[in-house]
Motif scaffolding. Structure first.
Motif, PDB file in Angstrom:
ATOM      1  N   ASP A  95       0.860  -1.181   0.000  1.00 40.22           N
ATOM      2  CA  ASP A  95       0.000   0.000   0.000  1.00 40.22           C
ATOM      3  C   ASP A  95       0.901   1.236   0.000  1.00 40.22           C
ATOM      4  O   ASP A  95       2.108   1.127  -0.235  1.00 40.22           O
ATOM      5  CB  ASP A  95      -1.002  -0.017   1.173  1.00 40.22           C
ATOM      6  N   GLU A  96       0.300   2.388   0.287  1.00 39.40           N
ATOM      7  CA  GLU A  96       1.019   3.656   0.242  1.00 39.40           C
ATOM      8  C   GLU A  96       2.245   3.652   1.169  1.00 39.40           C
ATOM      9  O   GLU A  96       3.151   4.454   1.002  1.00 39.40           O
ATOM     10  CB  GLU A  96       0.067   4.795   0.657  1.00 39.40           C
TER      11      GLU A  96
ATOM     12  N   HIS B 237      -5.530   4.105   3.295  1.00 45.03           N
ATOM     13  CA  HIS B 237      -4.726   3.281   2.403  1.00 45.03           C
ATOM     14  C   HIS B 237      -5.572   2.319   1.581  1.00 45.03           C
ATOM     15  O   HIS B 237      -6.724   2.058   1.898  1.00 45.03           O
ATOM     16  CB  HIS B 237      -3.630   2.529   3.187  1.00 45.03           C
TER      17      HIS B 237
END
Ligand code: ZN
Ligand code: ZN
Length: 211
Positions: A156-157, A175
């Motif tokens: 994810d981010e 996220h």
């Protein structure tokens, strides 16, 4: 396991050692510690300090409840016996939560599944199954979310999480975790409040799926 990159933060290990960490998160910590030498060593250091505090409890007020929970946890740690796990992906604390039985999966749609292990006023802990290459709906958090990967990986981010890794997400993080291609991603996820989904459909389904 040597390829763990994302560990349990120290403040969570400390509350686990003192018996004050809510049960859903305690299961994630126990599962990670069972696979991670580094966190096990840090936890043992905290527990030996905790033990000294308990012996000296005339001076330091430790509630009977916290004390008995810690003692029970120490006893559990002594008595942990390996439970046969056919898939080989569930650490002993998760197998105990499953009572040694395979997870009872319920569909979340789009091939994703969940199996709730425990749910109470303190929060909930569940297994999540995300098909390869699929995203978990983009969401924020009203409280704390601890996610440990048991099989496969997601990104994810904030980075990439493989088997054994733990992501700590709180109210500041929005996220969109995405499972990698290859194996389905199976995670152990604990939350103490509901998630905030940004898309309309998941938000509508939230009460139904209890996430
Ligand atoms: Zn660790
Ligand atoms: Zn999340």
């Amino acid at each position: 396991m040597t390829d763990i990159v994302h560990h349990i933060p120290d403040h969570l290990l400390l509350s686990y050692a003192s018996g004050s960490l809510p049960q859903p998160f305690a299961l994630v910590v126990a599962a990670h510690v069972s696979m991670c030498d580094e966190c096990r060593a840090r936890l043992e250091a905290h527990e030996s300090v905790g033990g000294m505090v308990l012996e000296d409890s005339d001076q330091i007020i430790v509630s009977d409840d916290a004390k008995s929970r810690l003692m029970a946890r120490l006893d559990d740690a002594m008595e942990t016996q390996p439970i046969y796990d056919r898939s080989g992906i569930f650490p002993a604390p998760v197998m105990q939560a499953l009572n040694g039985l395979p997870p009872k999966w319920k569909s979340l749609g789009m091939g994703a599944r969940q199996s709730i292990l425990d749910e109470s006023a303190e929060g909930s802990v569940r297994l999540l199954y995300i098909p390869p290459g699929q995203a978990v709906p983009d969401h924020g958090h009203n409280g704390l979310e601890l996610t440990m990967v048991l099989q496969g990986a997601f990104s994810d981010e904030t980075g990439r999480y493989g088997a054994g890794d733990v992501e700590v997400a709180d109210a500041d993080l929005e996220h969109t975790p995405m499972a990698e291609e290859g194996e389905p991603c199976i995670c152990l996820a604990a939350t103490d409040a509901s998630l905030r989904f940004n898309a309309w459909v998941p938000r509508m389904l939230q009460p139904f799926f209890r996430i």
